[in-house]
Motif scaffolding. Structure first.
Motif, mmCIF file in Angstrom:
data_model
loop_
_atom_site.group_PDB
_atom_site.id
_atom_site.type_symbol
_atom_site.label_atom_id
_atom_site.label_comp_id
_atom_site.label_asym_id
_atom_site.label_seq_id
_atom_site.Cartn_x
_atom_site.Cartn_y
_atom_site.Cartn_z
ATOM 1 N N GLY B 103 0.878 -1.144 -0.301
ATOM 2 C CA GLY B 103 -0.065 0.053 0.005
ATOM 3 C C GLY B 103 0.852 1.460 0.047
ATOM 4 O O GLY B 103 0.473 2.195 0.002
ATOM 5 N N TYR B 104 2.331 1.142 -0.105
ATOM 6 C CA TYR B 104 3.000 2.158 0.058
ATOM 7 C C TYR B 104 2.912 3.206 -1.188
ATOM 8 O O TYR B 104 3.151 4.613 -0.991
ATOM 9 N N LEU B 105 2.701 2.501 -2.389
ATOM 10 C CA LEU B 105 2.322 3.377 -3.746
ATOM 11 C C LEU B 105 0.976 3.742 -3.776
ATOM 12 O O LEU B 105 0.796 4.285 -4.946
ATOM 13 N N GLY B 106 0.046 3.312 -2.849
ATOM 14 C CA GLY B 106 -1.210 3.788 -3.070
ATOM 15 C C GLY B 106 -1.965 3.063 -4.028
ATOM 16 O O GLY B 106 -1.847 1.744 -4.267
ATOM 17 N N ASN B 107 -2.453 3.982 -4.992
ATOM 18 C CA ASN B 107 -3.313 3.317 -6.037
ATOM 19 C C ASN B 107 -2.282 2.937 -7.437
ATOM 20 O O ASN B 107 -2.745 2.109 -8.337
ATOM 21 N N TYR B 108 -1.050 3.269 -7.371
ATOM 22 C CA TYR B 108 -0.216 3.169 -8.361
ATOM 23 C C TYR B 108 0.035 1.853 -8.477
ATOM 24 O O TYR B 108 0.615 1.253 -7.633
ATOM 25 N N ARG B 109 -0.235 1.263 -9.582
ATOM 26 C CA ARG B 109 0.046 -0.393 -9.882
ATOM 27 C C ARG B 109 1.146 -0.524 -10.928
ATOM 28 O O ARG B 109 1.511 -1.757 -11.189
ATOM 29 N N TYR B 110 1.787 0.505 -11.522
ATOM 30 C CA TYR B 110 2.814 0.170 -12.496
ATOM 31 C C TYR B 110 3.951 1.113 -12.129
ATOM 32 O O TYR B 110 3.617 2.246 -11.783
ATOM 33 N N VAL B 111 5.215 0.328 -12.451
ATOM 34 C CA VAL B 111 6.315 1.436 -12.263
ATOM 35 C C VAL B 111 7.200 1.330 -13.370
ATOM 36 O O VAL B 111 7.024 0.363 -14.345
ATOM 37 N N ILE B 112 7.851 2.572 -13.653
ATOM 38 C CA ILE B 112 8.813 2.611 -14.915
ATOM 39 C C ILE B 112 10.013 1.715 -14.667
ATOM 40 O O ILE B 112 10.746 2.160 -13.948
ATOM 41 N N THR B 113 10.251 0.882 -15.493
ATOM 42 C CA THR B 113 11.512 -0.020 -15.297
ATOM 43 C C THR B 113 12.543 0.241 -16.297
ATOM 44 O O THR B 113 13.913 0.023 -16.144
ATOM 45 N N ASP B 114 12.047 0.806 -17.394
ATOM 46 C CA ASP B 114 13.368 1.143 -18.495
ATOM 47 C C ASP B 114 12.672 2.428 -19.349
ATOM 48 O O ASP B 114 11.301 2.704 -19.512
ATOM 49 N N SER B 115 13.509 3.270 -19.916
ATOM 50 C CA SER B 115 13.107 4.329 -20.898
ATOM 51 C C SER B 115 14.258 4.842 -21.629
ATOM 52 O O SER B 115 15.418 4.364 -21.475
ATOM 53 N N ASP B 116 13.874 5.465 -22.810
ATOM 54 C CA ASP B 116 15.121 5.627 -23.770
ATOM 55 C C ASP B 116 15.832 7.007 -23.448
ATOM 56 O O ASP B 116 16.751 7.365 -23.948
ATOM 57 N N LYS B 117 15.097 7.590 -22.242
ATOM 58 C CA LYS B 117 15.785 9.065 -22.243
ATOM 59 C C LYS B 117 15.555 9.158 -20.634
ATOM 60 O O LYS B 117 14.578 8.818 -19.987
ATOM 61 N N PRO B 118 16.294 10.085 -19.971
ATOM 62 C CA PRO B 118 16.017 10.192 -18.402
ATOM 63 C C PRO B 118 14.590 10.769 -18.192
ATOM 64 O O PRO B 118 14.089 11.579 -18.951
ATOM 65 N N VAL B 119 13.755 10.102 -17.124
ATOM 66 C CA VAL B 119 12.635 10.681 -16.969
ATOM 67 C C VAL B 119 12.639 11.718 -15.663
ATOM 68 O O VAL B 119 13.364 11.362 -14.753
ATOM 69 N N SER B 120 11.880 12.698 -15.631
ATOM 70 C CA SER B 120 11.617 13.498 -14.449
ATOM 71 C C SER B 120 10.044 13.541 -14.129
ATOM 72 O O SER B 120 9.188 13.110 -14.806
ATOM 73 N N ASP B 121 9.989 14.092 -12.893
ATOM 74 C CA ASP B 121 8.511 13.791 -12.166
ATOM 75 C C ASP B 121 7.823 14.980 -12.872
ATOM 76 O O ASP B 121 8.061 16.136 -13.367
ATOM 77 N N GLY B 122 6.626 14.468 -13.327
ATOM 78 C CA GLY B 122 5.515 15.084 -13.941
ATOM 79 C C GLY B 122 5.768 15.037 -15.549
ATOM 80 O O GLY B 122 4.764 15.680 -16.121
ATOM 81 N N GLU B 123 6.759 14.528 -16.035
ATOM 82 C CA GLU B 123 7.093 14.647 -17.446
ATOM 83 C C GLU B 123 6.287 13.946 -18.091
ATOM 84 O O GLU B 123 5.932 12.489 -17.674
ATOM 85 N N ARG B 124 5.730 14.082 -19.136
ATOM 86 C CA ARG B 124 4.813 13.184 -20.190
ATOM 87 C C ARG B 124 5.840 12.164 -20.660
ATOM 88 O O ARG B 124 6.770 12.179 -21.160
ATOM 89 N N VAL B 125 5.157 11.016 -20.564
ATOM 90 C CA VAL B 125 5.942 9.592 -21.128
ATOM 91 C C VAL B 125 5.003 9.090 -21.975
ATOM 92 O O VAL B 125 3.733 9.033 -21.768
ATOM 93 N N VAL B 126 5.458 8.166 -22.842
ATOM 94 C CA VAL B 126 4.622 7.392 -23.906
ATOM 95 C C VAL B 126 4.925 5.754 -23.321
ATOM 96 O O VAL B 126 6.161 5.415 -23.396
ATOM 97 N N VAL B 127 3.976 5.274 -23.072
ATOM 98 C CA VAL B 127 4.305 3.672 -22.753
ATOM 99 C C VAL B 127 4.310 2.980 -23.853
ATOM 100 O O VAL B 127 3.408 2.934 -24.713
ATOM 101 N N GLU B 128 5.599 2.383 -24.001
ATOM 102 C CA GLU B 128 5.845 1.427 -25.328
ATOM 103 C C GLU B 128 5.618 -0.030 -25.112
ATOM 104 O O GLU B 128 4.955 -0.578 -25.802
ATOM 105 N N GLU B 129 5.830 -0.423 -23.783
ATOM 106 C CA GLU B 129 5.539 -1.630 -23.600
ATOM 107 C C GLU B 129 5.114 -2.099 -21.883
ATOM 108 O O GLU B 129 5.535 -1.034 -21.146
ATOM 109 N N ARG B 130 4.023 -2.658 -21.855
ATOM 110 C CA ARG B 130 3.440 -3.219 -20.623
ATOM 111 C C ARG B 130 4.021 -4.555 -20.191
ATOM 112 O O ARG B 130 3.747 -5.486 -20.817
ATOM 113 N N VAL B 131 4.644 -4.770 -19.052
ATOM 114 C CA VAL B 131 5.159 -6.029 -18.588
ATOM 115 C C VAL B 131 4.370 -6.643 -17.486
ATOM 116 O O VAL B 131 4.026 -5.857 -16.251
#
Lengths: 254, 131
Positions: B103-131
């Protein structure tokens, strides 16, 4: 001589102060809008598109309403200036009375009508009432009165169609007046704040003029939006400067 | 000449507004980091239940440990995801994953495990793959 020079110096000084007071806000806006370079405009166009979308809504509403205004007003002006019928002058004075009334007076009836027609919270609620602008009709009537009746009578020999006379003879003659009415009408709808606030309720449907009241001093994006908001009317005025001056001059002469 | 220049500027203005509204979504997609997200799960480790997070999702800025989760946003006209920084406290760790309190992550059920560029908080991301 000394007294006159003193008056000149004082008046120049006062004019300089007035000029500074007028120019400082514009310089402040430009400094803030371009303070971060291009990145603010990348945000404006790509990453924070709410102002861009509001700008497009302003564009659609202003273009539709102003083009509609010119079409309706040209026809109305022809009737008021060239067609003789009973009660014409009374009707025209009614138009002038409507023009003199503060627009807030008609806002509530507009709200009721747009609700009952199902146009509330749509751009149509701004465009349709905007089309029937008494000022444009008044302006074009005055301009059209300057067209000699002999030209119309001569044209009647060639054609009996009033549409052809209006389109082929009168409109080309009063082109500056029509352009002037269009530019003024476009600017009026572009700058409208009260009407969208009353006739729309969804925040995402508001034109840019309404969203600009939420611009804070810290937000460079807001200032970029202000600059973008000011650009189009300015360019239109620069493009049609002569026509606007000519159209207004004609109107003043009457 | 002056009139032509003003007409060009007006057309540029109108085309820029129409163009960025029409193709803004594609431009945003092209510029946003493409990420792989992994669903987190609650699992038994030892004799306790924890939320299991893949080790690839765990980031640190030197002071805090966190993961990026994804949330939907209505900031853009098109359906979009943004990265949300979620601080975590690691309770157990293996070579492939870490365990945090349920329950530490609340309602979030997915985490980012890989990205082609560095990600920052609030940045728009495109989900390419869901594992």
């Amino acid at each position: 001589m000394v007294k006159r020079k003193l008056i000149d110096v004082i008046s120049t000084f006062l004019l300089c102060i007035t000029a500074i007071i007028m120019v400082v806000p514009i310089i402040m806006i430009l400094l803030r809008a371009f303070g971060n370079g291009v990145s603010t405009y990348i945000d404006f166009y790509i990453w924070e598109p709410k102002y861009l979308y509001a700008l497009s809504k302003s564009l659609v509403i202003s273009l539709c309403a102003s083009i509609g205004t010119v079409i309706v007003s040209t026809m109305a002006a022809y009737v008021f200036s060239k067609v003789k019928f009973k009660g014409r002058d009374v009707l025209f004075y009614l138009y002038i009375i409507v023009m003199m009334m503060p627009f807030q007076v008609t806002l509530l009836p507009q709200y009721i009508v747009s609700k009952s027609l199902g146009m509330y919270d749509t751009p149509l609620s701004l465009i349709l009432p905007g089309i029937f602008s008494p000022f444009a009709t008044f302006l074009l009537t005055q301009v059209m009165k300057s067209v000699p009746n002999e030209i119309i009578e001569a044209a009647r020999i060639d054609t009996s169609s009033t549409w052809r006379i209006l389109l082929k003879i009168i409109i080309p003659l009063i082109k500056p007046g029509i352009i002037c009415a269009w530019v003024l009408s476009f600017t009026e709808h572009w700058n409208a704040v009260a009407e969208p606030l009353i006739l729309m309720e969804t925040h995402s449907k508001y034109p840019l003029a309404v969203l600009l009241d939420s611009v804070s001093a810290e937000s460079t994006l807001g200032f970029a939006a202000v600059v973008m908001f000011a650009v189009l009317p300015l360019l239109l005025f620069l493009l049609f400067e002569n026509e606007v001056m000519e159209g207004l001059g004609e109107y003043r002469l009457k | 000449m002056r009139k032509k220049l003003i007409i060009i500027l007006i057309l540029l203005f109108i085309f820029s507004v129409v163009g960025f509204i029409s193709f803004g979504g594609q431009i945003r997609d092209a510029l946003s980091p493409k990420v792989t997200i992994t669903e987190i799960s609650d699992e038994l480790y030892g004799n306790k239940y924890y939320t299991k997070i893949p080790i690839g999702a765990v980031k640190t800025d030197g002071k805090n440990i966190f993961v990026y989760s994804v949330a939907q946003t209505d900031k853009y006209p098109e359906k979009s995801n943004i990265a949300v920084r979620c601080p975590i406290v690691i309770l157990e760790q293996t070579d492939s994953c870490v365990y945090i309190q349920i329950g530490y992550l609340g309602n979030y059920r997915y985490v980012i495990t890989d990205s082609d560029k560095p990600v920052s908080d609030g940045e728009r991301v495109v989900v390419e793959e869901r594992v």
